[in-house]
Design a protein around this motif. Sequence first.
Motif, PDB file in Angstrom:
ATOM      1  N   THR A 423       0.867  -1.184   0.000  1.00 12.38           N
ATOM      2  CA  THR A 423       0.000   0.000   0.000  1.00 12.38           C
ATOM      3  C   THR A 423       0.897   1.224   0.000  1.00 12.38           C
ATOM      4  O   THR A 423       2.019   1.186   0.512  1.00 12.38           O
ATOM      5  CB  THR A 423      -0.886   0.078   1.253  1.00 12.38           C
ATOM      6  N   ASP A 425       0.734   5.732   0.207  1.00 12.06           N
ATOM      7  CA  ASP A 425      -0.090   6.909   0.490  1.00 12.06           C
ATOM      8  C   ASP A 425      -0.321   7.674  -0.814  1.00 12.06           C
ATOM      9  O   ASP A 425       0.237   7.320  -1.858  1.00 12.06           O
ATOM     10  CB  ASP A 425       0.555   7.762   1.594  1.00 12.06           C
ATOM     11  N   PRO A 426      -1.183   8.705  -0.771  1.00  8.78           N
ATOM     12  CA  PRO A 426      -1.500   9.408  -2.022  1.00  8.78           C
ATOM     13  C   PRO A 426      -0.257   9.993  -2.696  1.00  8.78           C
ATOM     14  O   PRO A 426      -0.256  10.219  -3.906  1.00  8.78           O
ATOM     15  CB  PRO A 426      -2.449  10.519  -1.576  1.00  8.78           C
ATOM     16  N   ASN A 427       0.806  10.226  -1.934  1.00 10.03           N
ATOM     17  CA  ASN A 427       2.026  10.758  -2.541  1.00 10.03           C
ATOM     18  C   ASN A 427       2.910   9.667  -3.108  1.00 10.03           C
ATOM     19  O   ASN A 427       4.020   9.928  -3.550  1.00 10.03           O
ATOM     20  CB  ASN A 427       2.824  11.551  -1.509  1.00 10.03           C
ATOM     21  N   ARG A 429       4.202   7.156  -1.484  1.00  9.90           N
ATOM     22  CA  ARG A 429       5.198   6.614  -0.562  1.00  9.90           C
ATOM     23  C   ARG A 429       4.687   5.289  -0.002  1.00  9.90           C
ATOM     24  O   ARG A 429       3.565   5.198   0.475  1.00  9.90           O
ATOM     25  CB  ARG A 429       5.476   7.605   0.558  1.00  9.90           C
ATOM     26  N   LEU A 431       3.775   2.438   2.293  1.00 13.11           N
ATOM     27  CA  LEU A 431       3.479   2.384   3.724  1.00 13.11           C
ATOM     28  C   LEU A 431       3.692   0.982   4.284  1.00 13.11           C
ATOM     29  O   LEU A 431       4.069   0.809   5.425  1.00 13.11           O
ATOM     30  CB  LEU A 431       2.019   2.785   3.961  1.00 13.11           C
ATOM     31  N   ARG A 473       0.026   8.692 -10.308  1.00  8.67           N
ATOM     32  CA  ARG A 473      -0.317   9.446  -9.107  1.00  8.67           C
ATOM     33  C   ARG A 473      -0.969  10.763  -9.460  1.00  8.67           C
ATOM     34  O   ARG A 473      -1.875  11.224  -8.776  1.00  8.67           O
ATOM     35  CB  ARG A 473       0.926   9.684  -8.265  1.00  8.67           C
ATOM     36  N   THR A 510      -7.017   8.283  -1.693  1.00  7.42           N
ATOM     37  CA  THR A 510      -6.624   8.222  -0.283  1.00  7.42           C
ATOM     38  C   THR A 510      -5.554   7.167  -0.049  1.00  7.42           C
ATOM     39  O   THR A 510      -4.808   7.244   0.915  1.00  7.42           O
ATOM     40  CB  THR A 510      -7.840   7.908   0.607  1.00  7.42           C
ATOM     41  N   ARG A 511      -5.511   6.171  -0.919  1.00  7.49           N
ATOM     42  CA  ARG A 511      -4.554   5.070  -0.757  1.00  7.49           C
ATOM     43  C   ARG A 511      -4.336   4.395  -2.096  1.00  7.49           C
ATOM     44  O   ARG A 511      -5.224   4.380  -2.948  1.00  7.49           O
ATOM     45  CB  ARG A 511      -5.150   3.991   0.161  1.00  7.49           C
TER      46      ARG A 511
END
Length: 659
Positions: A423, A425-427, A429, A431, A473, A510-511
């Motif tokens: 998974t 994050d929106p950027n 990165r 997680l 993205r 969001t993810r």
Amino acid sequence: MLSGQLLDVIKGIESDQFVPYFQPIVELRSGVLTGFEILARWRHPERGIVTPDEFIPLTERSHSINALTEKLLQRAFVIAAYMPSHLTLSINISPTQLHDSSLPSQFQRAAASGRFPLERLIVEITESALASNLERARETAHALKDMGARLALDDFGTGFSSLIHLQKLPFDELKVDASFVRSITKDRDSRKIAAAIIGLGHSLGLTTVAEGIEDQAQADLLLWLGCELGQGWFYGQPIAPRAMTRFDFAHPPGPPAGMPVTGWDHEASTHLEALPAQRLAQLQAIYDGAHVGLCFLDRNLRYTSINRGLAEIDGLPVAYHLGRAIADVVPEMYSHLETCLQRALRGKPTASTEIHDIDLTQSGDPRSLLVSCQPARDEAGEVIGISVSVIDITDRAKAEKALKESEDHYRNTVELSPQVTWTADPNGRILDFGSLWETLTGMTRDETLGEGWINALHPDDVEPARLQWEQSRRTGAPIDIEYRIGRKHGNYRWMRARAYPRRGENGEVTRWYGVVEDIDMQKKTERALLRSQSRLQAVFDAVPVGLVIAEAPSGRIVMRNPHAEYILGPSDAEIDTIDAYRKRTAFHPDGTPVQPHEYPLARAILHGETTPPEQILYQRADGSKVLLRATASPVRGLNGEITGGVLALEEIDGEKEPS
Ligand code: C2E
Ligand code: CA
Ligand code: CA
């Protein structure tokens, strides 16, 4: 011989020098007026107002106390005409009066002439009145009750206190003596006595009335202890009869100017809706019905109370616990709790303790318990014991264990699967990711998280992967990329990374949820295929035979080799069909036209026939003709179904027909 003082009293009664003063009695919870206590005053022609302490003994000695009471009642009933009809009047009687069998009829007379219903009369009796002749007192008390009057036990806790009085006489009210009230906020013992008296009153079903309340703090604390009614200077001093005619019954006077109004600072007291008595009953019901085990231990760690829930957990009757030390009753549990019990006694809150596999009932079915020990404090904040709650968490513990096992199972499955889930994050990165990644790349978790994963990629794949990921993205488009990952020096494996965005309410990403799949084998097979395909292609292109491949069932030409083009002449379109070839007229060697169903490729595709070599005279687009030897065979798929056909063409040398 009566002394001058006594004669003075008698004369005073006869000439109406004695007047009733009225002290308001209110409901503590609301401050609403419920009635008045009649307090006698002597308006002495020379000495002014004389208080009862001085003249009551004189009236008793002169046997004029009955006359005094009667006079007071007569005048009070006149005043009562001004009062709302629900208000009560309380009258004090002396010990000697209770032994006078004429008292009830005397009251009845006064009430009748004053038109005052005796149901509104409360007769206050001090305990000393009962000491001398309880039997006689009983008779009088019952006679008063039979007339409808109510009985209050005055000054309870002073003098000749004996609980036998409460048992033998039909009291309705219990008055907490002012001496306890006065020191209730300062002295722990009087607070405890007041609490005990109020508790006793409750358990006997009596109304409790506190006397001599002088400030808000006392009132609040009494209310908190469960006292229902109160009187005292805080609510109003005794009022003269004349002033009573102007009394505002809806808004009792409250504390006189200069009276301190300080609240008892107990958080519970201000938030209580229900009467403390009701609250107590509710709490008791909750206590007993709770699915949680509850008990209260005193400072010596003895059970003061225990609910059914805990008794069941302990496997012992409720009564067995009471008064016994926890260390003796449940030694096994005590050994786990000793430290936190000691902490609680020192007033320190403790975290809950989990006790696993404890078999209190010796049933062979060990339980897991969650136990909390909290210090219990009295109104003054002093630790008076420990409140213990016990929850049976066996099932929860079992569920947790099962959950953990299934988690381990899941983890193993994930680790065995050739996929790495991840998974971001929106950027973008990372997680979290499956641990197979670590095995595949030799990278640690920390090295991988965020943007670290890119370092595992083959140098040639870093840029394309980064670009694609950035683009996805930006646009939120699902990603599907292939790259190689591996340990530092060589040994790269092909991976396919796919990810889908999860969106929030406003459509924002969001993810990212992704999976990286090991496609190395697949990729290698593909490459091998490609390699063999290109080798075939070379053969296809180089053979001196014309080759035409068509698909079934449309007959669309998908491939022709250069030699086929040389023989047949350039096609009209990039992709041709059998029909197009047919249009260029084919003839049998005898000159008759080849019919559509006779055409070899058509037979191969439509009938699965491998045709024997046949001679065909073919007319090119430019009109020139060529004699060919043609062979066709079907191409079959894995299940034997016909997927196309191949036509092989050979020019028959020297047999070329002149145009
Ligand atoms: P009691 O029945 O306990 O009456 C309460 C006494 O406390 C009254 O004194 C009242 O004025 C006083 N008091 C009320 N609120 C406060 C307060 O906030 N602070 C203080 N410090 N005192 C307060 P009182 O009127 O002097 O009466 C004294 C006792 O005389 C009464 O005690 C009662 O036992 C007796 N008494 C009064 N009237 C009669 C009567 O008509 N007949 C008989 N037999 N006894 C009476
Ligand atoms: Ca009284
Ligand atoms: Ca009293």
